[in-house]
Enzyme design. Structure first.
Site, mmCIF file in Angstrom:
data_model
loop_
_atom_site.group_PDB
_atom_site.id
_atom_site.type_symbol
_atom_site.label_atom_id
_atom_site.label_comp_id
_atom_site.label_asym_id
_atom_site.label_seq_id
_atom_site.Cartn_x
_atom_site.Cartn_y
_atom_site.Cartn_z
ATOM 1 N N ASP A 313 -0.938 -6.965 -2.068
ATOM 2 C CA ASP A 313 -1.828 -7.730 -1.213
ATOM 3 C C ASP A 313 -2.865 -6.760 -0.654
ATOM 4 O O ASP A 313 -2.528 -5.647 -0.270
ATOM 5 C CB ASP A 313 -1.016 -8.365 -0.074
ATOM 6 C CG ASP A 313 -1.860 -9.284 0.771
ATOM 7 O OD1 ASP A 313 -2.767 -9.916 0.221
ATOM 8 O OD2 ASP A 313 -1.604 -9.371 1.987
ATOM 9 N N THR A 315 -5.173 -7.000 2.125
ATOM 10 C CA THR A 315 -5.155 -6.811 3.571
ATOM 11 C C THR A 315 -3.756 -6.447 4.027
ATOM 12 O O THR A 315 -2.793 -7.164 3.781
ATOM 13 C CB THR A 315 -5.615 -8.095 4.282
ATOM 14 O OG1 THR A 315 -6.880 -8.481 3.763
ATOM 15 C CG2 THR A 315 -5.726 -7.875 5.773
ATOM 16 N N ASP A 581 2.215 -9.440 3.802
ATOM 17 C CA ASP A 581 2.442 -9.443 5.244
ATOM 18 C C ASP A 581 2.237 -10.815 5.866
ATOM 19 O O ASP A 581 2.585 -11.030 7.031
ATOM 20 C CB ASP A 581 1.532 -8.423 5.942
ATOM 21 C CG ASP A 581 0.050 -8.724 5.731
ATOM 22 O OD1 ASP A 581 -0.270 -9.664 4.967
ATOM 23 O OD2 ASP A 581 -0.787 -8.026 6.327
#
Length: 837
Positions: A313, A315, A581
């Site tokens: 991912d 970010t 996240d």
């Protein structure tokens, strides 16, 4: 307690106290069961009720019923194995639960015509809820009124840019208000909210697949079918050696018959391998914990060694979620090559213009509560030595206007805002400036425009400030997402190790590709990117797998697409790890072979992940993978030690049944020999450094390695048990002679164990040779220690017995050499003939 708050005047009263009470009674209250990790009961059950524990427990109970407790010490491996698993997983659970605790925030609702501060779990459906800058949206809302509300929905969608909300739009729970203000009506609370609905699909517990445990369980399942009939046959055989059932029951000899049968059964179960596997996983988990890496399932340590596809991912993994000031592009400044170096006057003029622009930019950003872009600009300019100056007038940034302004003491007005908004308000089109700004934005940067005019800030009706149309663009301010300093180095390590990395994000694919290029995701080659909206349907996994082979970066990816991407990679037999996240990552993390969550991730994300990077540092991943490879490579090395015992125990048990002879050794002999030639050395070898990449076919290689040593040991013990008594004239019906035979067989077992250990520990020209010599010496010395000799029924041969034992040892050594040389050749011949057919 009700509290009057100064807020925009709205003609809405909200729910009454009676309506609130009614909704509480109906269960329409904002309470969701947040299951951060497995329960204590689930952890205990998964570690206690295993096939291995069942087999060992039954064997232990059988021995205890005979009263021979010293022959049941093998059963303590159950306690150790189960305890290690439970304690390690409970420790992980406690750490995870601590990470999952959220700050209990209060929210402003409008009830009975007044605004009240209440806890998030007192919000009910249909409440009128104020969403203020900095708030995390606690429940799904329909926006009724808005004053420039912008939300960060990255936790839900993966899109890192803020989203402007208008009347009638939905604000989902889990989003964060970046700026502005809004009033909304709560449409869904608790487990019916969007975030809770999404995470509900991820709450079913999925056990991590372990090749190592799968191989062990395959052996255990095979042994289960073999053990039950063989145990019955062994008991029947041993009863016959003492005169049959009636005599055994009358004399109590049945006890020794049961103990002898259990000796054969226990030897066939690689109990030490199961224990060592759990122990090795636990040690690896503790080592990783010291590097702020939390392993929630022990088996996931092994999975790390097998990963060959890593989905990242953007970010939170490649970037840290913040932005940084990159550069200031002066629009009227020519390239340095075009400036005549001898023309100091022009150079000083350009330097002065840049200095003025930097000072104005700093003062524009230096608001009482600057937004993320403002904070990045301030931090970047402070490093250049710029500091605050006096400002005559200020118009703070507004998400509704999309610009801010200041007037300096000398009457110059500076504007800073979104390029398209500022340019649209100017008299000239400035298409070249807008094109230049869009080019920077296409490279993954956040761009704002700096403009100036000599006039003061105009206003509309003497109240609302407006942008002076005579202003002139001066510079472009470029900010970029703050890339983690360890990202490029970490990605380079994965490339060297043959792990294919892809970035999967909800952001614009061009933006993500630009960041991927900066961290050299694909080395010297430009990363290939694609918009996920152009991907094949999520149900067509084969087509999706074909596309993924030629894509390095995917943008605009939806949660169900992330899951489908993992499934498509599985179609191509990849072992997939996924980092994330946000709540939008939970389905993909759950589907992946290994889910890796950041420490600042949403609680639901950490709950489904097998590994949590507590301090959210991407650079820990190489340590994690290296530790997994060490575990897997070393466990393959030592697993053959335990399987040798399985092989020779099966051969000896079959020989005993077929020839109706007393079992040639006791369970305590197996415990003594196994501890010194298998258990303790294996533990040390398992912790040795090893960076070998994982190679499929663990069980096949281990069995091929173990067969020669197992066959040699089994044949050696059987031959000595058949020949030595005849040579020595022993009557095996006599307890003393049977004791001598078993002591001799134990010595042969020990010698063969040392041979096998020497083969596994190679090369012996290092500390490994000293390891073998040390445990061989311990075994010999133990025979001369009275307590040890008595407890484990060890006898030092003397006289003629010593000579017979020496001859048996020589024969055993020859058998070992023949089997090590011959068995693999026979196996290759059989395999070749099978392939030919």
């Amino acid at each position: 307690m009700a509290q009057q708050i100064t807020m925009p005047d709205v003609q809405m009263t909200g729910l009454t106290g009676e309506q609130v009470s009614k909704r509480v009674m109906q269960g329409d209250i904002n309470i969701a069961k947040d299951k951060s990790s497995r329960s204590i009961g689930q952890i205990i059950r998964s570690n206690v009720f295993t096939l291995f524990n069942a087999i060992i427990a039954v064997a232990m109970v059988m021995v205890l019923l005979t009263g021979q407790w010293r022959d049941s010490v093998f059963g303590f491996v159950i306690i150790l194995n189960t305890g290690i698993g439970i304690i390690t997983e409970l420790k992980a659970k406690r750490t995870l639960d601590k990470l999952s605790i959220l700050v209990a925030s209060t929210y402003l609702v409008r009830r009975d015509g007044i605004d009240q501060e209440i806890a998030h779990d007192r919000i009910v459906k249909d409440d009128l809820l104020w969403v203020r800058a900095g708030d995390q949206v606690p429940a799904d809302l329909e926006i009724l009124k808005t004053w420039g509300l912008e939300l960060d929905e990255s936790m839900l969608t993966g899109e890192s840019r803020t989203v402007r909300k208008n009347i009638g739009d939905t604000a989902y729970s889990g989003a964060t208000a970046v700026s502005g203000l809004a009033l909304g009506r709560v449409t869904a609370v608790g487990e019916r909210s969007y975030a809770a609905t999404l995470t509900a699909q991820a709450k079913v517990y999925k056990k991590t697949h372990s090749d190592l445990n799968a191989g062990i369980n395959t052996i255990l399942k095979f042994m289960t079918f073999l053990v039950v009939p063989l145990c019955i046959l062994l008991i029947w055989t041993q009863l016959n050696t003492v005169g049959g059932w009636h005599a055994a029951l009358v004399t109590g000899a049945w006890r020794q018959a049961v103990v002898s049968a259990v000796a054969g059964v226990v030897g066939m179960i690689p109990e030490g391998l199961v224990l060592l596997t759990s122990l090795n996983f636990a040690v690896a988990a503790m080592r990783l914990a010291r590097k702020n890496t939390l392993v929630q399932e022990l088996e996931s340590v092994e999975t790390l060694a097998r990963v060959d596809a890593l989905n990242l991912d953007k970010t939170g993994t490649i970037t840290d979620g913040g932005i940084a000031f990159d550069r200031l592009i002066m629009l009227d400044e020519p390239d340095s090559d075009a400036v005549d170096s001898t023309n100091e006057q022009n150079r000083r003029k350009h330097d002065a213009a840049r200095h003025a622009a930097e000072q104005a930019l700093y003062d524009l950003a230096n608001e009482e509560q600057p937004n993320g872009t403002g904070r990045a600009i301030l931090a970047g300019l402070r490093e250049k030595g710029v500091s605050a100056s006096r400002v005559a007038e200020r118009v703070p940034f507004s998400s509704a206007r999309k610009w801010s302004a200041i007037t300096t003491n000398d009457g110059v007005t500076w504007y800073m805002g979104a390029p398209e908004v500022v340019i649209a308000a100017l008299n000239d089109t400035y298409s070249d400036v807008l094109k230049r700004a869009n080019a920077c934005a296409a490279q993954g940067s956040r761009v704002v425009l700096l403009a100036r005019t000599a006039a003061e800030i105009p206003s509309e009706d003497g109240d609302e400030p407006t942008l002076n149309p005579n202003a002139v663009p001066v510079a472009l301010v470029v900010c970029t997402e703050r890339i983690r300093p360890d990202a490029e180095k970490t990605l380079a390590w994965f490339r060297e190790q043959g792990v294919r990395c892809r970035i999967i994000s909800g952001d614009n694919p061009r933006t993500v590709a630009a960041i991927a290029g900066k961290v050299r995701l694909t080395g010297d080659q430009a990363p290939r990117y694609m918009d996920a909206r152009e991907l094949p349907d999520v149900n067509d996994l084969d087509a999706l797998a074909d596309v993924l082979e030629n894509v390095d970066v995917l943008g605009r990816v939806l949660p169900d697409q992330k899951k489908a991407i993992v499934q498509a990679l599985h179609k191509r037999d990849h072992v997939v790890a996924m980092t994330g996240d946000g709540v939008n990552d939970t389905l993909a993390l759950k589907e992946a072979d290994l889910g890796i969550a950041m420490g600042n991730a949403a609680p639901a994300t950490k709950a489904v992940a097998q590994v949590v990077l507590v301090d959210s540092k991407f650079s820990h991943l190489p340590d994690v993978v290296a530790r997994g490879r060490q575990v897997m490579a070393n466990m393959e090395r030592v697993a053959s030690l335990f399987l040798v015992k399985t092989v020779y125990s099966a051969i000896i048990s079959l020989g005993v049944v077929l020839t109706a002879m007393p079992y040639p050794y006791l369970p305590r002999h197996i415990t003594y020999v196994g501890a010194l030639t298998i258990g303790a050395p294996a533990f040390i070898l398992a912790l040795a450094p090893n960076t070998r990449r994982y190679i499929p076919g663990f069980l096949k290689r281990v069995v091929a390695f173990a067969l020669p040593g197992g066959i040699a040991t089994g044949l050696s013990v059987l031959l000595s048990a058949w020949i030595v008594p005849r040579v020595m004239g022993w009557n095996l019906a006599s307890p003393k002679d049977l004791e001598s035979l078993r002591a001799t067989s134990a010595i042969i077992l020990f010698l063969m164990g040392v041979f096998v250990l020497s083969r596994v520990a190679r090369p012996l020209n290092s500390w490994r040779g000293g390891l073998v010599a040390f445990f061989a010496a311990c075994g010999v010395i133990g025979m001369f220690i009275p307590f040890v000799a008595n407890f484990f029924a060890l006898i030092i041969p003397t006289g003629v017995t010593l000579a017979a034992t020496g001859a048996a040892l020589v024969i055993a050594a020859l058998i070992f050499v023949v089997c090590i040389w011959g068995v693999p050749k026979i196996g290759r011949i059989i395999t070749h003939e099978t392939k030919t057919r």
